[in-house]
Design an enzyme around this catalytic site. Structure first.
Site, PDB file in Angstrom:
ATOM      1  N   ARG A 102      24.819 -35.886 -20.091  1.00  0.00           N
ATOM      2  CA  ARG A 102      23.462 -35.349 -19.952  1.00  0.00           C
ATOM      3  C   ARG A 102      22.525 -35.906 -21.018  1.00  0.00           C
ATOM      4  NH1 ARG A 102      25.106 -30.165 -17.181  1.00  0.00           N
ATOM      5  NH2 ARG A 102      23.237 -29.050 -16.605  1.00  0.00           N
ATOM      6  N   ARG A 128      20.277 -18.308  -5.904  1.00  0.00           N
ATOM      7  CA  ARG A 128      21.662 -18.637  -6.249  1.00  0.00           C
ATOM      8  C   ARG A 128      22.394 -17.430  -6.833  1.00  0.00           C
ATOM      9  NH1 ARG A 128      23.553 -24.230  -9.064  1.00  0.00           N
ATOM     10  NH2 ARG A 128      23.063 -23.359 -11.093  1.00  0.00           N
ATOM     11  N   ARG A 137      23.238 -15.945 -12.414  1.00  0.00           N
ATOM     12  CA  ARG A 137      23.625 -16.530 -13.693  1.00  0.00           C
ATOM     13  C   ARG A 137      22.481 -16.377 -14.681  1.00  0.00           C
ATOM     14  NH1 ARG A 137      25.791 -22.527 -12.981  1.00  0.00           N
ATOM     15  NH2 ARG A 137      24.228 -22.971 -14.555  1.00  0.00           N
ATOM     16  N   ARG A 167      15.146 -25.620 -18.298  1.00  0.00           N
ATOM     17  CA  ARG A 167      16.222 -26.585 -18.008  1.00  0.00           C
ATOM     18  C   ARG A 167      15.667 -27.838 -17.331  1.00  0.00           C
ATOM     19  NH1 ARG A 167      20.379 -23.234 -14.719  1.00  0.00           N
ATOM     20  NH2 ARG A 167      21.746 -25.018 -14.939  1.00  0.00           N
ATOM     21  N   LYS A 209      24.750 -30.558  -7.250  1.00  0.00           N
ATOM     22  CA  LYS A 209      25.867 -31.346  -7.784  1.00  0.00           C
ATOM     23  C   LYS A 209      27.213 -30.643  -7.536  1.00  0.00           C
ATOM     24  CE  LYS A 209      24.302 -31.647 -12.116  1.00  0.00           C
ATOM     25  NZ  LYS A 209      23.028 -30.894 -12.057  1.00  0.00           N
TER      26      LYS A 209
HETATM   27  P1  AMP Z   1      25.463 -26.583 -15.468  1.00  0.00           P
HETATM   28  O1  AMP Z   1      26.346 -25.565 -14.853  1.00  0.00           O
HETATM   29  O2  AMP Z   1      26.015 -27.990 -15.328  1.00  0.00           O
HETATM   30  O3  AMP Z   1      24.037 -26.489 -15.012  1.00  0.00           O
HETATM   31  O4  AMP Z   1      25.453 -26.287 -17.041  1.00  0.00           O
HETATM   32  C1  AMP Z   1      25.032 -25.046 -17.567  1.00  0.00           C
HETATM   33  C2  AMP Z   1      24.660 -25.184 -19.019  1.00  0.00           C
HETATM   34  O5  AMP Z   1      25.794 -25.640 -19.774  1.00  0.00           O
HETATM   35  C3  AMP Z   1      23.579 -26.195 -19.335  1.00  0.00           C
HETATM   36  O6  AMP Z   1      22.279 -25.664 -19.142  1.00  0.00           O
HETATM   37  C4  AMP Z   1      23.869 -26.503 -20.800  1.00  0.00           C
HETATM   38  O7  AMP Z   1      23.456 -25.457 -21.649  1.00  0.00           O
HETATM   39  C5  AMP Z   1      25.384 -26.512 -20.803  1.00  0.00           C
HETATM   40  N1  AMP Z   1      25.913 -27.874 -20.498  1.00  0.00           N
HETATM   41  C6  AMP Z   1      26.584 -28.273 -19.385  1.00  0.00           C
HETATM   42  N2  AMP Z   1      26.898 -29.573 -19.447  1.00  0.00           N
HETATM   43  C7  AMP Z   1      26.409 -30.027 -20.619  1.00  0.00           C
HETATM   44  C8  AMP Z   1      26.388 -31.290 -21.266  1.00  0.00           C
HETATM   45  N3  AMP Z   1      26.931 -32.385 -20.684  1.00  0.00           N
HETATM   46  N4  AMP Z   1      25.782 -31.388 -22.470  1.00  0.00           N
HETATM   47  C9  AMP Z   1      25.226 -30.308 -23.067  1.00  0.00           C
HETATM   48  N5  AMP Z   1      25.195 -29.095 -22.522  1.00  0.00           N
HETATM   49  C10 AMP Z   1      25.777 -28.936 -21.310  1.00  0.00           C
END
Ligand code: AMP
Length: 212
Positions: free
Chosen positions: A88, A122, A155, A166, A13
């Site tokens: 999400r 990554r 990360r 996840r 993404k």
């Molecule tokens: P990402 O970088 O988009 O994979 O997000 C990393 C982490 O941030 C996720 O695993 C969640 O813990 C948190 N996070 C990101 N976006 C959301 C969202 N829309 N709702 C809830 N938690 C989020």
């Protein structure tokens, strides 16, 4: 254009969001980046979010929804936006609906094992947020960010056990959005298990098709 990128962690993404946002001249808004920024600055929100993120869980809806409500009211979002990682949950999707409709949801579809493999390579720059991949998109100098020269790291939430968690969270909490948006007829599924270039080409086909 109001676009949402939907897909499991590691679907690409963030990578795809960069060129789409440049080409359509809309801001890319990543809730993950915003939350990581809060964590780094140790704000109240960041301190609350940290534990959820490290465990691969979603940050509570009310926190994320409020953060995004404020962000989407900013001037640069007036003519559109590209959301990466939001919504999400169904609850978040409903909150977003109330703030005005979307034009397109691109669902990047990838199988679980491909994702676990991808995530193990990554690397991220803790300073500027740039993302690399040891095989698909390595930095020019091993372990060093091309953009700002900082040392790259894994990360916390990219570790295999967290990635599996996840993926489960995606299946349980985010996958219902696929039928939610399909029923509104704005969902387009994009095959995303190939290379970055193949996924880019697949997205282009969808976008060109829409512009018809
Ligand atoms: P990402 O970088 O988009 O994979 O997000 C990393 C982490 O941030 C996720 O695993 C969640 O813990 C948190 N996070 C990101 N976006 C959301 C969202 N829309 N709702 C809830 N938690 C989020």
């Amino acid at each position: 254009m109001k676009i949402v990128l939907l897909g499991p962690p590691g679907a690409g993404k963030g990578t795809q969001a960069e060129w789409i946002s440049a080409e359509y001249d809309v801001p890319r808004i990543s809730t993950g980046d915003m939350l990581r920024d809060h964590v780094a600055r140790q704000t109240q929100l960041g301190n609350l979010a940290r534990q959820y993120m490290n465990e691969g869980k979603l940050v509570p809806d009310d926190v994320v929804i409020q953060m995004m409500r404020e962000r989407l009211e900013e001037e640069d979002c007036r003519d559109g936006f590209l959301l990466d990682g939001y919504p999400r949950t169904l609850y978040q999707a409903q909150a977003l609906d109330e703030a005005g409709g979307l034009d397109l949801v691109l669902y990047l579809d990838v199988g679980d094992e491909e994702i676990v493999q991808r995530m193990s390579g990554r690397r991220i720059c803790p300073r500027c947020g740039e993302v690399y991949h040891l095989v698909n998109d390595p930095p020019k100098v091993e372990g060093i960010c091309d953009k700002c020269g900082f040392t790259l790291k894994v990360r916390e939430d990219d570790k295999e056990s967290t990635v599996r968690k996840r993926l489960e969270v995606f299946r349980l909490q985010t996958a219902p959005l696929i039928s939610f948006y399909a029923s509104k007829d704005i969902l387009r599924k994009v095959e995303s298990s190939g290379s970055i270039e193949e996924t880019t080409a697949n997205i282009r086909t969808v976008l060109e098709d829409l512009e018809g």
